[in-house]
Design a protein around this motif. Structure first.
Motif, PDB file in Angstrom:
ATOM      1  N   LYS A  64       3.824   5.333  -1.322  1.00 59.79           N
ATOM      2  CA  LYS A  64       4.319   4.278  -0.570  1.00 59.79           C
ATOM      3  C   LYS A  64       5.343   4.709   0.471  1.00 59.79           C
ATOM      4  O   LYS A  64       5.361   4.400   1.406  1.00 59.79           O
ATOM      5  N   ALA A  65       6.435   5.697  -0.218  1.00 63.31           N
ATOM      6  CA  ALA A  65       7.230   6.274   0.793  1.00 63.31           C
ATOM      7  C   ALA A  65       6.599   7.042   1.979  1.00 63.31           C
ATOM      8  O   ALA A  65       7.030   6.833   3.199  1.00 63.31           O
ATOM      9  N   ALA A  66       5.730   7.873   1.904  1.00 66.06           N
ATOM     10  CA  ALA A  66       4.853   8.399   2.925  1.00 66.06           C
ATOM     11  C   ALA A  66       4.314   7.525   3.749  1.00 66.06           C
ATOM     12  O   ALA A  66       4.270   7.674   5.151  1.00 66.06           O
ATOM     13  N   GLN A  67       3.800   6.477   3.220  1.00 63.54           N
ATOM     14  CA  GLN A  67       2.937   5.367   4.116  1.00 63.54           C
ATOM     15  C   GLN A  67       3.852   4.578   4.899  1.00 63.54           C
ATOM     16  O   GLN A  67       3.812   4.331   6.211  1.00 63.54           O
ATOM     17  N   SER A  68       5.169   4.338   4.608  1.00 65.26           N
ATOM     18  CA  SER A  68       6.080   3.510   5.382  1.00 65.26           C
ATOM     19  C   SER A  68       6.768   4.376   6.262  1.00 65.26           C
ATOM     20  O   SER A  68       7.272   3.726   7.350  1.00 65.26           O
ATOM     21  N   LYS A  69       6.830   5.751   6.063  1.00 65.19           N
ATOM     22  CA  LYS A  69       7.593   6.358   7.166  1.00 65.19           C
ATOM     23  C   LYS A  69       6.594   7.152   8.151  1.00 65.19           C
ATOM     24  O   LYS A  69       7.111   7.736   8.904  1.00 65.19           O
ATOM     25  N   GLY A  70       5.240   6.727   7.911  1.00 69.27           N
ATOM     26  CA  GLY A  70       4.362   7.405   8.983  1.00 69.27           C
ATOM     27  C   GLY A  70       4.162   8.763   8.497  1.00 69.27           C
ATOM     28  O   GLY A  70       3.858   9.385   9.534  1.00 69.27           O
ATOM     29  N   TYR A  71       3.942   9.186   7.306  1.00 70.20           N
ATOM     30  CA  TYR A  71       3.748  10.494   7.052  1.00 70.20           C
ATOM     31  C   TYR A  71       2.141  10.457   6.512  1.00 70.20           C
ATOM     32  O   TYR A  71       1.898  10.357   5.386  1.00 70.20           O
ATOM     33  N   PRO A  72       1.324  10.962   7.228  1.00 65.56           N
ATOM     34  CA  PRO A  72      -0.040  10.974   6.761  1.00 65.56           C
ATOM     35  C   PRO A  72      -0.292  12.280   5.826  1.00 65.56           C
ATOM     36  O   PRO A  72       0.257  13.310   6.179  1.00 65.56           O
TER      37      PRO A  72
END
Length: 595
Positions: free
Chosen positions: A171-179
């Motif tokens: 979820k953190a990666a998703q919210s920060k735009g880290y594919p």
């Protein structure tokens, strides 16, 4: 009171702005470059991976990924994990071939361990990007794993806790735009597809699967190309006859920044390269870089001449050889902004886009010759997407969009040919009734021909020379101030290992910029009483962003397995790693210097 350095910056910036105004120069800000990335490569090194990757091809694939990056502005980090972080290298900027060699040597040093917890690797990858991601670069996480957990029950870990940590990290990666691009190794048929697919889908990455690790270099090539909006161009596949075999290499236009030619072969190949004039080019040389490993050979042509090159390949008889190429372009696609106005159903919206390099429109008919432009229309009300072809004018793409209903629409333009594609940032045209009189928003960065307002002219007829003198004086004063207050550059990553149990702490990143003159290692260890003897291990700022370490303690300091005499101080350069063994407790401190 304003700090002197801040005041100097203010004076300098003000002077520069006035000079721009007096000379009529327009100010613009560059878009995020799709040619640069901040990549964290994450690999499961648990014993379960021994069957999935017997020959450590995952290491070779990661090294190939490193070789494909350009040596300017890209950052790469490495994580190896089991149910804890085994080894880690935070994001470091790749500015030379030596930087690449340092990273590849680190990859070669990775060792296997027991147990597996995928949440550990993903969580740490997010932390690394949080700590060192450059907003101008495209972030990416590449995860190589079989997707399975094998938890250490004796350590109290539970599946529920691991799942929760993984969900939080994703979820953190998703919210920060880290594919997150996931690669599932399935040599033993035990791949957990579901977990790896969900991680990729949720973060807008991509999932790959292979039953043989030998396919990993090709997969890493595709990920590299996909993320930077490039395309893998198949050149030739053949079985070697033991003789020289000719391979044509076409450089389609003068805007190719780099051409990465990967030769996949499990055995050594001999290479010769000839430019479009038929002249042999030395391998390696300033403009032709060579990398070899047990799984691939790579040639990188830097700013190659346009035209038909020839590559001669001599392999071992009966050896299968695959040759692919990835072009790296220093190009962006920018849409001409619309003038602010209202919209409603039936209105015709004109759209234009052009390729730009370093903020300047590219005028190259050869570049556009084989290119196709497409308008991508997303109805934000109905969540439907459609595409319309655009006209290639030889210097850009043009077309129009007729608003079919009182809805909100997102417009993007895509340009592509056989070797690359680019997309503009989205532009929102809101003709919905809820917007009142519909408007446009989310205007993309302006191009060279866009309707942009110049920086206001300031009527200071004779002030330019004075302002330049003021700016020069401020810079000189600032240099004197900095010399008197010399500080550190970069940061260190600190890991603590219990030599009795083998337990290792997660790396702690300590920025050095807040210290002046010197810092004691004990301070970086938060003054913990058990580490008191490190109070006499002292760090000092060195020349050219280096670090000087002095050891006045009873601790033993090693680098690359050799004990160092640091009584007079030793220089640490970027990416150097040292081990500090204490005598009062059976623990060691690992310090990585990161610039």
């Amino acid at each position: 009171m304003i700090r002197f350095s801040v005041l100097c910056r203010y004076v300098v910036c003000t002077a520069l702005l006035l000079v721009f105004a007096l000379t009529g120069t327009q100010m613009s800000f560059a878009q995020t470059s799709a040619s640069n990335m901040d990549a964290v490569l994450v690999v499961d090194v648990s014993n379960s991976m021994t069957q999935s990757d017997k020959n450590k091809v995952s290491n070779e694939a990661m090294k190939m990924f490193v070789d494909m990056t350009s040596i300017e502005k890209n950052k790469i980090g490495i994580i190896s994990y089991t149910d804890k972080i085994e080894r880690e290298k935070a994001l470091i900027e790749v500015n030379s071939e030596q930087d690449k060699n340092d990273i590849k040597s680190f990859i070669d040093s990775l060792q296997k361990g027991a147990y597996t917890d995928i949440s550990v690797g993903v969580t740490e990858a997010v932390k690394i990007l949080d700590a060192g991601h450059d907003p101008a670069n495209a972030p990416i996480i590449v995860l190589l794993a079989d997707g399975n957990n094998y938890l250490n029950e004796a350590a109290g870990g539970s599946a529920a806790q691991s799942d929760k940590r993984l969900q939080d990290a994703v979820k953190a990666a998703q919210s920060k735009g880290y594919p997150i691009y996931t690669i599932g190794l399935n040599a033993d048929g035990q791949l957990n597809r579901t977990t790896l697919q969900q991680i990729a889908t949720q973060t807008k990455g991509k999932f790959f699967e292979t039953s043989t690790a030998d396919k990993l270099p090709a997969i890493l090539s595709e990920i590299f190309a996909n993320h930077l909006k490039l395309k893998v161009v198949p050149i030739k596949s053949f079985t070697s006859n033991g003789q020289i075999q000719e391979v044509p290499i076409n450089i389609p236009n003068a805007n190719v920044l780099e051409a990465n030619i990967s030769i996949m072969s499990q055995k050594s190949v001999e290479l010769k390269l000839f430019d479009p004039a038929g002249k042999e080019v030395a391998i390696p040389s300033n403009d032709v870089r060579l990398s070899r490993s047990s799984a691939y050979t790579m040639l990188k042509l830097v700013k190659p001449q346009q035209g038909d090159w020839s590559l001669q390949v001599k392999g071992v008889p009966k050896e299968k050889i695959d040759i692919n190429m990835i072009y790296n372009y220093d190009l962006q696609l920018e849409m001409e902004p619309l003038k602010n106005q209202t919209f409603q159903a039936g209105d015709v919206v004109p759209v234009k886009a052009a390729l730009v390099s370093n903020g300047q429109k590219v005028n190259s008919p050869d570049l556009y010759k084989q290119m196709k432009g497409t308008l991508i229309i997303t109805d934000k009300t109905d969540q439907k997407t459609s595409e319309e072809p655009l006209t290639n004018t030889g210097s850009g793409f043009e077309g129009s969009f007729t608003i079919p209903a009182d809805h909100a629409y997102e417009l993007k333009i895509k340009a592509e040919d056989a070797s690359f594609y680019r997309e503009t940032p989205p532009l929102l045209v809101d003709a919905s009734s809820t917007a009142g009189a519909g408007t446009t928003s989310g205007q993309p960065t302006t191009g060279a021909d866009a309707d942009e307002k110049p920086f206001p002219w300031l009527l200071v007829a004779g002030g330019a020379v004075i302002l330049l003198i003021v700016a020069a004086g401020a810079l000189y004063a600032l240099s004197i101030y900095r010399k008197a207050n010399k500080g550190f550059a970069g940061q260190v990553a600190i890991e603590i290992v219990d030599e009795d149990t083998g337990d290792k702490s997660n790396p702690q990143y300590k920025k050095l910029s807040s210290f002046k003159g010197k810092v004691r290692l004990h301070q970086l260890l938060q003054l913990a009483p058990e580490f008191q003897e490190t109070d006499k291990v002292i760090l000092l700022p060195g020349k050219n962003d280096t670090l000087i370490i002095e050891n006045r303690s009873s601790c033993r300091i090693e680098k690359a397995g050799r004990v160092l005499d640091m009584s007079q101080g030793k220089e640490l350069k970027k990416n150097d790693r040292i081990k500090i063994s204490m005598t009062s407790v059976n623990k060691s401190v690992f310090v990585d210097y990161i610039v």
